[in-house]
Design an enzyme around this catalytic site. Sequence first.
Site, PDB file in Angstrom:
ATOM      1  N   HIS A  27      63.308  12.887  32.429  1.00  0.00           N
ATOM      2  CA  HIS A  27      62.130  11.915  31.737  1.00  0.00           C
ATOM      3  C   HIS A  27      60.883  12.528  31.745  1.00  0.00           C
ATOM      4  O   HIS A  27      60.341  13.087  32.935  1.00  0.00           O
ATOM      5  CB  HIS A  27      62.154  10.653  31.986  1.00  0.00           C
ATOM      6  CG  HIS A  27      61.898  10.199  33.424  1.00  0.00           C
ATOM      7  ND1 HIS A  27      60.440  10.155  33.989  1.00  0.00           N
ATOM      8  CD2 HIS A  27      62.772   9.958  34.536  1.00  0.00           C
ATOM      9  CE1 HIS A  27      60.910   9.885  35.227  1.00  0.00           C
ATOM     10  NE2 HIS A  27      61.776   9.658  35.833  1.00  0.00           N
ATOM     11  N   ASP A  83      58.884  13.724  39.818  1.00  0.00           N
ATOM     12  CA  ASP A  83      59.428  12.634  39.123  1.00  0.00           C
ATOM     13  C   ASP A  83      58.610  12.619  37.792  1.00  0.00           C
ATOM     14  O   ASP A  83      57.812  11.731  37.855  1.00  0.00           O
ATOM     15  CB  ASP A  83      59.278  11.322  39.929  1.00  0.00           C
ATOM     16  CG  ASP A  83      60.195  10.206  39.269  1.00  0.00           C
ATOM     17  OD1 ASP A  83      61.051  10.289  38.370  1.00  0.00           O
ATOM     18  OD2 ASP A  83      60.005   9.038  39.697  1.00  0.00           O
ATOM     19  N   GLU A 112      60.776   6.428  30.954  1.00  0.00           N
ATOM     20  CA  GLU A 112      61.965   5.942  31.555  1.00  0.00           C
ATOM     21  C   GLU A 112      61.238   4.871  32.851  1.00  0.00           C
ATOM     22  O   GLU A 112      61.804   3.965  33.187  1.00  0.00           O
ATOM     23  CB  GLU A 112      62.397   7.059  32.415  1.00  0.00           C
ATOM     24  CG  GLU A 112      63.775   6.725  33.309  1.00  0.00           C
ATOM     25  CD  GLU A 112      63.252   6.219  34.740  1.00  0.00           C
ATOM     26  OE1 GLU A 112      64.088   5.741  35.459  1.00  0.00           O
ATOM     27  OE2 GLU A 112      62.180   6.478  35.157  1.00  0.00           O
ATOM     28  N   GLU A 113      60.232   5.244  33.120  1.00  0.00           N
ATOM     29  CA  GLU A 113      59.585   4.559  34.425  1.00  0.00           C
ATOM     30  C   GLU A 113      59.320   2.944  33.972  1.00  0.00           C
ATOM     31  O   GLU A 113      59.611   2.282  34.860  1.00  0.00           O
ATOM     32  CB  GLU A 113      58.209   5.305  34.870  1.00  0.00           C
ATOM     33  CG  GLU A 113      58.511   6.828  35.478  1.00  0.00           C
ATOM     34  CD  GLU A 113      59.248   6.627  36.752  1.00  0.00           C
ATOM     35  OE1 GLU A 113      59.663   5.531  37.177  1.00  0.00           O
ATOM     36  OE2 GLU A 113      59.314   7.596  37.308  1.00  0.00           O
ATOM     37  N   ASP A 167      67.204  13.692  37.512  1.00  0.00           N
ATOM     38  CA  ASP A 167      65.922  12.696  38.034  1.00  0.00           C
ATOM     39  C   ASP A 167      66.034  12.431  39.523  1.00  0.00           C
ATOM     40  O   ASP A 167      65.700  11.323  39.884  1.00  0.00           O
ATOM     41  CB  ASP A 167      66.075  11.496  37.169  1.00  0.00           C
ATOM     42  CG  ASP A 167      64.927  10.649  37.118  1.00  0.00           C
ATOM     43  OD1 ASP A 167      63.714  11.125  37.980  1.00  0.00           O
ATOM     44  OD2 ASP A 167      65.028   9.351  36.714  1.00  0.00           O
ATOM     45  N   HIS A 193      56.646   8.366  43.115  1.00  0.00           N
ATOM     46  CA  HIS A 193      55.511   7.368  42.646  1.00  0.00           C
ATOM     47  C   HIS A 193      54.496   7.316  43.379  1.00  0.00           C
ATOM     48  O   HIS A 193      53.583   6.413  43.637  1.00  0.00           O
ATOM     49  CB  HIS A 193      56.250   5.946  42.428  1.00  0.00           C
ATOM     50  CG  HIS A 193      57.513   5.902  41.571  1.00  0.00           C
ATOM     51  ND1 HIS A 193      58.013   4.732  41.413  1.00  0.00           N
ATOM     52  CD2 HIS A 193      57.696   6.861  40.975  1.00  0.00           C
ATOM     53  CE1 HIS A 193      59.123   4.995  40.702  1.00  0.00           C
ATOM     54  NE2 HIS A 193      59.151   6.506  40.136  1.00  0.00           N
TER      55      HIS A 193
HETATM   56 ZN    ZN Z   1      62.349   9.429  37.663  1.00  0.00          ZN
END
Ligand code: ZN
Length: 467
Positions: free
Chosen positions: A279, A291, A325-326, A353, A423
């Site tokens: 993503h 990520d 995606e998130e 991912d 994140h």
């Molecule tokens: Zn991810």
Amino acid sequence: MRPFVPPPRFAAALVLLLATASAAPLRAQAIAERYRAAADSIVAAALRDSSAWNRLAELTDRFGHRLSGSESLERAIDWIVDQMRRDGLDNVRGEPVMVPHWVRGSESAELVSPRPLRLHMLGLGGSIGTPAGGITAEVMVVSGFQELERRAVEARGKIVLFDPQWVNYGVNVQYRGRGAIAAARAGAVASLIRSAASYSLRSPHTGAMDYDSTVRRIPHAALSVEDAAMIHRMVDRGNRVALRLTMAAQTLPDAPSRNVVGELTGREHPEEVVVMGGHIDSWDVGAGAMDDGGGVVVAWEAIRLLNRLGLRARRTIRVVGWTNEENGLRGGTGYRDAHLAELDNHVLAIESDGGVFRPLGFAFTGSDSALAIVRQIGALLRPIGADSIARGGGGADIGPIMARGVPGMGLEVDGTRYFWIHHSEADTVDKLDPREMARCAAAMAVMAYVVADLPERLPRVSAPAGR
Ligand SMILES: [Zn+2]
């Protein structure tokens, strides 16, 4: 059986193998023999050239993080489209998708009692904001949902802090997901979590959260592991802890975005597709390098390598950078909806991912017959230690098409450091290693190429016993 036409540059190497291969559907053992030369050349080319890491560095340095609805996400997609065209990929395009548009705004959490201190916090994605002056209230610390239920009468009017011990992401992420619902049900005015992280250098970790229609929406944020632990100690010591939480977060109307797509058209069955990617969106902290910029870039690098080596598979290989995606999965669901008519012709979907660290292999969801074939392909990755093929893999973005019967696969890596970085502000390209990324690109390229080139499609259902 469909005729097998090897790519010209490998024809000579394959003559001997072809002579010994059965005319019947390719036997599993024959796969490794037949594709060894191609696999070795892909691995050698990937290891010679570290452009995956350089490309990820350029992507993240130029555009930064890429939250859905942001200008930086759309500019990054424009750049990828342009670069994929320069790479000479086929049918490069953006496929439109509408995405949620949450914005963080300014935010802070300050300890008011027993001493003033600015805490390390991040609002959670989708949270509402606080009134302009913030919410100041006493903090009630619980170790989990059960303790909150047991002590629910104490929560009214307070800020609930969930401070569970780290078990694993699947366990701890539930406080991020459902914490605000549980706290609101007990009458809390806001809720906080200890960041879902396996190790911390005082950087808080954000991520998606949920509300439900049966209870009031309250602001929901993550504290650094260190700050949550300190507050927990203070409360255990008998201190009255109060803090002020101020958040300007809001959700704006949905915004236009795109799944970014590039292909190598199949030379024999262009309508049959092996799709792979990651993503392209990220959270709005750090640079979204691990990520999942890295996931997109290794898939893209894989197809670039195949193109450069002149390896044109029987079927189409399609790279997708899924958007959103998130905080919505609209890229994955949008891809499914846009490609409904060709899902029967999706032979395999591969997602990266889980970070692009040292690759171990893949985890696969599909028929036993297909698993046996995929394991033979995996054996081609033994030289780079990526030959493990486990059962039961996939990914969030390919989940919607896997639910429609497309076999799915996730790249498996050494994830030791994944939840240190995930994140958080620390998700930057320096955490990744060019050689490990090159190996990930090699693994993706070999798997996609061989599956796309096999004389027979990967079987969706297992062959009956005795055949
Ligand atoms: Zn991810």
